[in-house]
Design a protein around this motif. Structure first.
Motif, mmCIF file in Angstrom:
data_model
loop_
_atom_site.group_PDB
_atom_site.id
_atom_site.type_symbol
_atom_site.label_atom_id
_atom_site.label_comp_id
_atom_site.label_asym_id
_atom_site.label_seq_id
_atom_site.Cartn_x
_atom_site.Cartn_y
_atom_site.Cartn_z
ATOM 1 N N LYS A 140 85.012 -31.958 -9.959
ATOM 2 C CA LYS A 140 85.640 -31.654 -8.675
ATOM 3 C C LYS A 140 87.149 -31.505 -8.774
ATOM 4 C CE LYS A 140 82.133 -34.014 -5.886
ATOM 5 N NZ LYS A 140 81.894 -35.042 -4.849
ATOM 6 N N LYS A 141 87.749 -32.150 -9.767
ATOM 7 C CA LYS A 141 89.204 -32.174 -9.847
ATOM 8 C C LYS A 141 89.776 -31.288 -10.952
ATOM 9 C CE LYS A 141 89.441 -36.873 -7.958
ATOM 10 N NZ LYS A 141 89.890 -38.264 -8.201
ATOM 11 N N ASN A 142 88.961 -30.924 -11.926
ATOM 12 C CA ASN A 142 89.439 -30.153 -13.068
ATOM 13 C C ASN A 142 88.834 -28.755 -13.037
ATOM 14 O OD1 ASN A 142 90.305 -29.116 -15.469
ATOM 15 N ND2 ASN A 142 89.480 -30.749 -16.753
ATOM 16 N N PRO A 143 89.628 -27.714 -12.741
ATOM 17 C CA PRO A 143 89.100 -26.349 -12.628
ATOM 18 C C PRO A 143 89.030 -25.602 -13.956
ATOM 19 C CG PRO A 143 91.404 -26.358 -12.015
ATOM 20 C CD PRO A 143 91.053 -27.782 -12.360
ATOM 21 N N ASP A 144 88.984 -26.302 -15.074
ATOM 22 C CA ASP A 144 88.998 -25.675 -16.391
ATOM 23 C C ASP A 144 87.700 -24.916 -16.637
ATOM 24 O OD1 ASP A 144 89.334 -24.924 -18.998
ATOM 25 O OD2 ASP A 144 89.291 -26.949 -19.834
ATOM 26 N N ILE A 145 87.800 -23.610 -16.823
ATOM 27 C CA ILE A 145 86.606 -22.794 -17.049
ATOM 28 C C ILE A 145 85.960 -23.101 -18.396
ATOM 29 C CG2 ILE A 145 87.768 -20.828 -18.130
ATOM 30 C CD1 ILE A 145 85.857 -19.038 -16.455
ATOM 31 N N ASN A 146 86.702 -23.737 -19.312
ATOM 32 C CA ASN A 146 86.155 -24.043 -20.627
ATOM 33 C C ASN A 146 85.317 -25.314 -20.633
ATOM 34 O OD1 ASN A 146 87.410 -21.848 -22.124
ATOM 35 N ND2 ASN A 146 89.339 -22.883 -21.659
ATOM 36 N N GLY A 147 85.329 -26.049 -19.530
ATOM 37 C CA GLY A 147 84.536 -27.266 -19.444
ATOM 38 C C GLY A 147 83.165 -27.002 -18.858
ATOM 39 N N PRO A 148 82.401 -28.056 -18.577
ATOM 40 C CA PRO A 148 81.075 -27.892 -17.965
ATOM 41 C C PRO A 148 81.182 -27.222 -16.606
ATOM 42 C CG PRO A 148 81.377 -30.114 -18.822
ATOM 43 C CD PRO A 148 82.715 -29.465 -18.860
ATOM 44 N N LEU A 149 80.251 -26.303 -16.337
ATOM 45 C CA LEU A 149 80.233 -25.562 -15.080
ATOM 46 C C LEU A 149 78.987 -25.918 -14.281
ATOM 47 C CD1 LEU A 149 81.381 -22.096 -16.474
ATOM 48 C CD2 LEU A 149 82.793 -23.857 -15.388
ATOM 49 N N ALA A 150 79.067 -25.752 -12.972
ATOM 50 C CA ALA A 150 77.950 -26.072 -12.073
ATOM 51 C C ALA A 150 77.063 -24.842 -11.929
ATOM 52 C CB ALA A 150 78.484 -26.520 -10.718
ATOM 53 N N SER A 151 75.903 -24.880 -12.569
ATOM 54 C CA SER A 151 74.966 -23.754 -12.475
ATOM 55 C C SER A 151 74.038 -23.874 -11.278
ATOM 56 C CB SER A 151 74.147 -23.652 -13.766
ATOM 57 O OG SER A 151 73.392 -24.834 -13.990
ATOM 58 N N SER A 152 74.257 -24.870 -10.431
ATOM 59 C CA SER A 152 73.409 -25.098 -9.258
ATOM 60 C C SER A 152 73.579 -24.018 -8.195
ATOM 61 C CB SER A 152 73.714 -26.469 -8.662
ATOM 62 O OG SER A 152 75.115 -26.676 -8.572
ATOM 63 N N VAL A 153 74.720 -23.332 -8.195
ATOM 64 C CA VAL A 153 74.932 -22.134 -7.385
ATOM 65 C C VAL A 153 75.607 -21.107 -8.295
ATOM 66 C CG1 VAL A 153 76.147 -21.071 -5.445
ATOM 67 C CG2 VAL A 153 75.157 -23.355 -5.189
ATOM 68 N N MET A 154 74.950 -19.976 -8.513
ATOM 69 C CA MET A 154 75.528 -18.928 -9.348
ATOM 70 C C MET A 154 75.322 -17.562 -8.701
ATOM 71 S SD MET A 154 74.408 -19.983 -13.262
ATOM 72 C CE MET A 154 72.645 -20.185 -12.894
ATOM 73 N N LEU A 155 76.352 -16.733 -8.767
ATOM 74 C CA LEU A 155 76.230 -15.313 -8.470
ATOM 75 C C LEU A 155 76.061 -14.602 -9.795
ATOM 76 C CD1 LEU A 155 76.389 -12.782 -6.646
ATOM 77 C CD2 LEU A 155 78.889 -12.907 -6.877
ATOM 78 N N LEU A 156 75.010 -13.781 -9.930
ATOM 79 C CA LEU A 156 74.633 -13.206 -11.211
ATOM 80 C C LEU A 156 74.622 -11.681 -11.158
ATOM 81 C CD1 LEU A 156 71.541 -15.508 -11.865
ATOM 82 C CD2 LEU A 156 73.895 -15.898 -12.616
ATOM 83 N N ASP A 157 75.216 -11.052 -12.155
ATOM 84 C CA ASP A 157 75.019 -9.631 -12.416
ATOM 85 C C ASP A 157 73.907 -9.560 -13.453
ATOM 86 O OD1 ASP A 157 75.028 -7.007 -13.273
ATOM 87 O OD2 ASP A 157 77.215 -6.809 -13.212
ATOM 88 N N CYS A 158 72.696 -9.305 -12.989
ATOM 89 C CA CYS A 158 71.509 -9.493 -13.830
ATOM 90 C C CYS A 158 71.490 -8.570 -15.049
ATOM 91 C CB CYS A 158 70.248 -9.296 -12.986
ATOM 92 S SG CYS A 158 70.091 -10.519 -11.661
ATOM 93 N N ALA A 159 72.099 -7.391 -14.934
ATOM 94 C CA ALA A 159 72.117 -6.467 -16.067
ATOM 95 C C ALA A 159 72.913 -7.024 -17.240
ATOM 96 C CB ALA A 159 72.700 -5.125 -15.632
#
Length: 328
Positions: A140-159
């Motif tokens: 919640k406090k660290n926005p580092d994209i290199n760390g663990p991400l929340a896959s519980s909500v994802m927008l996907l480009d399926c291709a």
């Protein structure tokens, strides 16, 4: 969902049109009521319901999950037994939408404890900047994209996700080739293909006027579970606090998965409880959930025993939204 191929003017098959964007809710038998409430929330708060589909991905429809019952899999460096009856046995299915969409078009995938209070079309239709996945950081406090991400909500480009093969990759958990925690936090994905969402699109236990999708991640206090015995296996927390991790590991080994975990507690935010039950009332009035279904879920210990009483006393959705606080 997939449209059939048409024929181009020169007689060659034309490229298939992308399927209609879809929101997928992945779910098992224990969380099915939440999934219905989530689906109703998506429709209630959208002004663009003709532009997207809503579909469930249910564990019962994917035998590869049940085939592993009782087998050890790797999670955060520790071997656990796979249990279809665990509260979150649906999580491997969050990697199925690209395949279900024929690896074409846009999809959003959400947990069954995620509830809209904004228009999900704004997410489905947004510019992804060439990324394959948009999601939020897990921390919640660290926005580092290199760390663990929340896959519980994802927008996907399926291709762009043709390498997602849920059944095969699920199998790798049992050979030790893949770690469950690394998988669900997207640590195997190329970070150049991922963009970050605003936290409001997966607000972790936060509900205010800025929230677009509320995610009730604290399983101990999920609003429809209060008073029921705990029926999930907590994370061992080896990476956060090793002594606690070993204590939880020994508890499971010596006494069983749910021993000494107690009961679900009342949610500390009354607005979140009110939102759930106001949406549940909408489901009952619409007919997607019946009173008989609620009774069955109560008998199965999937829904709190006082659910009918709480449902009768719940405010309207308009009242719930009007009562939300400003963002901190």
């Amino acid at each position: 969902m997939t449209e059939s191929a048409t024929t181009a003017a020169n007689g060659a098959p034309a490229a298939q049109a992308d399927p209609k964007p879809c929101v997928f809710i992945h779910v098992n038998h224990k969380q099915i009521l939440g999934a219905h409430v989530g689906a109703r929330s998506l429709r209630y708060f959208s002004q663009h319901n003709d532009k997207f589909d809503v579909r469930f991905i249910e564990t019962r429809d994917h035998p590869f999950l049940r085939a592993r019952e009782g087998q050890p899999f790797l999670r955060n460096g520790v071997w656990r037994k796979w249990r279809m009856n665990d509260l979150q046995s649906f999580t491997p299915l969050r990697f199925m939408p690209p395949e279900l969409m024929g690896y074409r078009g846009r999809a959003v995938v959400i947990d069954p404890d995620v509830f809209a209070v904004g228009d999900v079309w704004d997410l489905l239709s947004r510019d992804m900047g060439g990324k394959a996945i948009l999601c939020r950081p897990r921390n919640k406090k660290n926005p580092d994209i290199n760390g663990p991400l929340a896959s519980s909500v994802m927008l996907l480009d399926c291709a762009k996700l043709a390498h997602w093969r849920a059944e095969e990759q699920f199998g790798e958990l049992f050979t030790g080739e893949r770690d469950y925690k690394q998988w669900i936090t997207l640590m195997y994905e190329d970070r150049a293909t991922i963009g970050l969402l605003e936290n409001s699109w997966n607000d972790l236990d936060v509900l205010n006027r800025e929230t677009r999708l509320l995610h009730t991640t604290r399983r101990w206090t999920q609003p429809w579970k209060a008073g029921l015995p705990i029926d999930f296996v907590p994370a061992d927390k080896f990476d956060a606090f090793p002594p606690l991790g070993w204590l939880m590991y020994l508890r499971r080994k010596l006494f069983g998965d749910y021993a000494f975990l107690g009961h679900y507690r009342a949610h500390p935010d009354k607005n979140q409880e009110d939102l759930f039950f106001a949406l549940l009332r909408e489901c009952v009035e619409e007919g997607t959930v019946t009173e008989a279904m609620i009774r069955r879920e109560m008998d199965a210990n999937h829904v709190r025993k006082d659910a009918p009483l709480v449902l009768r006393k719940a405010p309207t959705l308009e009242q719930v939204i009007a009562a939300l606080p400003a963002a901190a």
